[in-house]
Design an enzyme around this catalytic site. Structure first.
Site, PDB file in Angstrom:
ATOM      1  N   HIS A  45       2.483  38.389  71.726  1.00 41.08           N
ATOM      2  CA  HIS A  45       2.592  36.826  72.369  1.00 41.08           C
ATOM      3  C   HIS A  45       1.406  36.233  71.569  1.00 41.08           C
ATOM      4  O   HIS A  45       1.104  35.121  71.936  1.00 41.08           O
ATOM      5  CB  HIS A  45       2.001  37.011  73.584  1.00 41.08           C
ATOM      6  CG  HIS A  45       2.159  35.676  74.519  1.00 41.08           C
ATOM      7  ND1 HIS A  45       1.142  34.989  75.001  1.00 41.08           N
ATOM      8  CD2 HIS A  45       3.516  35.064  74.933  1.00 41.08           C
ATOM      9  CE1 HIS A  45       1.484  34.028  75.590  1.00 41.08           C
ATOM     10  NE2 HIS A  45       2.874  33.806  75.323  1.00 41.08           N
ATOM     11  N   ASP A  74     -20.084  24.911  81.653  1.00 38.57           N
ATOM     12  CA  ASP A  74     -21.486  23.939  81.536  1.00 38.57           C
ATOM     13  C   ASP A  74     -21.224  22.989  80.069  1.00 38.57           C
ATOM     14  O   ASP A  74     -22.205  22.756  80.004  1.00 38.57           O
ATOM     15  CB  ASP A  74     -22.406  24.720  81.613  1.00 38.57           C
ATOM     16  CG  ASP A  74     -22.839  25.388  82.967  1.00 38.57           C
ATOM     17  OD1 ASP A  74     -22.119  24.853  83.994  1.00 38.57           O
ATOM     18  OD2 ASP A  74     -23.545  26.612  82.907  1.00 38.57           O
ATOM     19  N   HIS A  90       1.419  23.688  78.299  1.00 39.52           N
ATOM     20  CA  HIS A  90       0.995  25.044  77.953  1.00 39.52           C
ATOM     21  C   HIS A  90      -0.358  25.672  77.347  1.00 39.52           C
ATOM     22  O   HIS A  90      -0.356  26.585  77.092  1.00 39.52           O
ATOM     23  CB  HIS A  90       2.107  25.328  76.732  1.00 39.52           C
ATOM     24  CG  HIS A  90       2.544  26.759  76.379  1.00 39.52           C
ATOM     25  ND1 HIS A  90       2.215  27.106  75.040  1.00 39.52           N
ATOM     26  CD2 HIS A  90       2.993  27.615  76.845  1.00 39.52           C
ATOM     27  CE1 HIS A  90       2.630  28.300  75.005  1.00 39.52           C
ATOM     28  NE2 HIS A  90       3.093  28.918  76.043  1.00 39.52           N
ATOM     29  N   ASP A 105      -6.050  32.072  53.621  1.00 40.08           N
ATOM     30  CA  ASP A 105      -7.119  32.444  52.615  1.00 40.08           C
ATOM     31  C   ASP A 105      -8.212  33.458  53.094  1.00 40.08           C
ATOM     32  O   ASP A 105      -7.718  34.308  53.884  1.00 40.08           O
ATOM     33  CB  ASP A 105      -7.637  31.367  51.549  1.00 40.08           C
ATOM     34  CG  ASP A 105      -6.497  30.748  50.885  1.00 40.08           C
ATOM     35  OD1 ASP A 105      -5.193  31.242  50.737  1.00 40.08           O
ATOM     36  OD2 ASP A 105      -6.700  29.714  50.354  1.00 40.08           O
ATOM     37  N   LYS A 108      -1.002  34.052  68.922  1.00 42.94           N
ATOM     38  CA  LYS A 108      -0.748  32.797  68.105  1.00 42.94           C
ATOM     39  C   LYS A 108      -1.909  32.532  67.410  1.00 42.94           C
ATOM     40  O   LYS A 108      -3.052  32.079  67.700  1.00 42.94           O
ATOM     41  CB  LYS A 108      -0.688  31.648  68.988  1.00 42.94           C
ATOM     42  CG  LYS A 108       0.563  31.709  70.154  1.00 42.94           C
ATOM     43  CD  LYS A 108      -0.148  31.939  71.485  1.00 42.94           C
ATOM     44  CE  LYS A 108       0.982  31.776  72.620  1.00 42.94           C
ATOM     45  NZ  LYS A 108       2.209  32.012  72.379  1.00 42.94           N
ATOM     46  N   LYS A 123      -4.441  26.709  77.238  1.00 39.89           N
ATOM     47  CA  LYS A 123      -5.156  27.827  78.141  1.00 39.89           C
ATOM     48  C   LYS A 123      -6.469  27.442  77.403  1.00 39.89           C
ATOM     49  O   LYS A 123      -6.847  27.734  76.366  1.00 39.89           O
ATOM     50  CB  LYS A 123      -4.573  29.195  77.834  1.00 39.89           C
ATOM     51  CG  LYS A 123      -3.510  29.623  78.329  1.00 39.89           C
ATOM     52  CD  LYS A 123      -2.053  29.363  76.959  1.00 39.89           C
ATOM     53  CE  LYS A 123      -0.880  30.111  77.495  1.00 39.89           C
ATOM     54  NZ  LYS A 123       0.177  29.534  76.375  1.00 39.89           N
TER      55      LYS A 123
END
Length: 459
Positions: free
Chosen positions: A377, A211, A204, A384, A379, A206
């Site tokens: 969607h 370079d 899952h 703090d 995440k 991404k």
């Protein structure tokens, strides 16, 4: 004769079911999962035996043959942000230290993220490493293919990994065109034949590495819906992080591990990246090959580190007992806890279970907010005024223990302020969840919520 054959077949199935049940009891990641599989395999092997091969049986043993870091290495490099010391358990868990010297770029939506990623790919001179759970052959997917092919034509080494199940709609013609143009492209599945049909234990992650000097992580896949072109879920709300500095090497290593598992080939060693800024950063990889519950422990450690504020955004709110307890303890010690979740479902079963968990969280004093404009969607997590995490991990069992995931934990006051401002704008578009959401739901819908929660271990 036919009756005897049927009886023999049934006996064999029950014997195989019993063997598979013993395997499930020993290897299932949770007691609930072990119990569910064992009962099903013993009582109904005709129904559960084949699904167990593709849902319950892990084929990721040996994913990493050596530890990521030798025991005893310091979890925090000298010169990192002082708050890193409060999170040193996370570094030990990740098997790599918090590193200093990073420049960070918060990419607050799909347009900003893909513009930045495509621009970075266009500057590549030596290597492009790209990995996504989903790649679609649509307008954005074609743009992605063109920038990869352009770099391959210029002599740049271009490697692409996509998940075979997440990208099940990707046509062979898309992959063939990339290979013909010089792109090394593979579907993450592993070299064992069963992995190619395994619905659990998917990749899952991404990520993008340019370079060995620039890295990108977050929640965005390659598809038009991530730019908001998927009614009724649009506008799509998502976030990515771009960064430069020494931790890019850790991101590159995460790709190299997946590449080796999938293809059997090692990538050439990269070169260390010099400091590019002041932020401290830790790359955390997690997955079903880990000996511990890295995803759940990561969330729990971040929640326990909060003293004033804990804001997080997740499309699926299906916490395990440890994470829910950590959230409740944070409330009890006076932390401002807010969880942003979607108001629209993309998976009905998960949405039902999430609604019940949201109700129970509200009863414990945890602030739950539903994002109204479109599908959330994102995440993202804020601790703090100093720490923020951006990555692919959802707050559910699938991310905790079934999928390979990736998150970047940044410790930097300025970046934390940027994430705070972003989440404040999101909260302004949210509706707080109250107990009436559950209580006023029709009785059969409430029953459906409780039934959906029975499947928490695989949601």
């Amino acid at each position: 004769m036919l009756t005897d054959l049927i009886a023999l077949s049934a006996l064999c199935l029950h014997a195989l079911g019993a063997v598979a049940a013993m395997h499930a009891v020993v290897h299932a990641r949770t007691p609930q999962g072990a119990m569910a599989w064992a009962l099903g395999l013993v009582l109904l092997p005709y129904v559960t035996l084949v699904p167990y091969l593709y849902l319950g049986s892990s084929q990721v043993h040996g994913y990493l043959e050596t530890p990521r870091r030798l025991p005893g290495a310091p979890p925090v490099e000298a010169g990192t942000h002082p708050a890193c010391l409060r999170l040193d358990a996370l570094a030990t868990l990740a098997g790599r230290p918090f590193r200093r010297g990073h420049a960070l770029q918060l990419l607050v939506n799909g347009e900003a993220a893909f513009d930045a990623m495509f621009a970075a790919i266009a500057t590549a001179r030596h290597e492009v490493l790209a990995q996504f759970f989903i790649v679609h052959d649509d307008t954005l997917g074609q743009r992605f293919a063109r920038v990869l092919l352009d770099r391959a034509a210029a002599g740049v080494r271009v490697h692409l990994l996509y998940d075979g199940i997440g990208s099940h709609e990707l046509p062979e013609s898309y992959v063939d065109a990339l290979r013909t143009g010089g792109v090394e492209v593979h579907a993450f599945a592993g070299r064992r034949w069963r992995n190619r049909f395994q619905l659990n234990f998917r990749n899952h992650r991404k990520l993008l590495v340019i370079d060995g000097a620039q890295g990108f992580v977050g929640g965005l896949n390659v598809g038009d819906e991530y730019l908001g072109a998927r009614p009724p879920l649009s506008p799509w709300r998502d976030t990515h992080l771009g960064f430069a500095g020494p931790a890019v090497a850790d991101l590159r290593q995460a790709f190299a591990d997946d590449w080796r598992w999938t293809t059997g080939m090692r990538l050439p060693d990269g070169t260390p990246t010099a400091p590019r800024g002041d932020a401290s950063l830790l790359v955390v990889t997690s997955g079903p090959a880990d000996p511990q519950e890295t995803g759940s422990l990561c969330f729990t450690a971040l929640i326990h580190a909060a003293r004033e504020r804990l804001w997080l955004s997740t499309p699926y709110f299906v916490p395990d007992a440890a994470v829910m307890a950590a959230l409740q303890l944070a409330v009890l010690r006076g932390v401002d806890v807010r969880v942003l979740i979607p108001s629209r479902p993309d998976h009905r079963g998960v949405f039902l279970a999430s609604t019940l968990h949201a109700h129970e969280a509200v009863q414990r004093g945890i602030g739950i907010y539903r994002y109204q404009p479109g599908f959330l969607h994102q995440k993202a997590l804020l601790v703090d005024g100093h720490t923020a995490a951006i990555g692919s991990m959802n707050l559910d069992s699938r991310s905790f223990r079934l999928n390979f995931e990736l998150s970047a934990i940044a410790v930097d006051d300025g970046f934390a302020r940027a994430v705070e401002a972003m989440l404040q704008e999101d909260l302004a578009l949210c509706r707080p969840v109250t107990e009436t959401e559950y209580r006023q739901a029709p009785y059969l819908r409430r029953v459906a919520m409780h039934v959906a929660r029975l499947f928490d271990p695989i949601l």
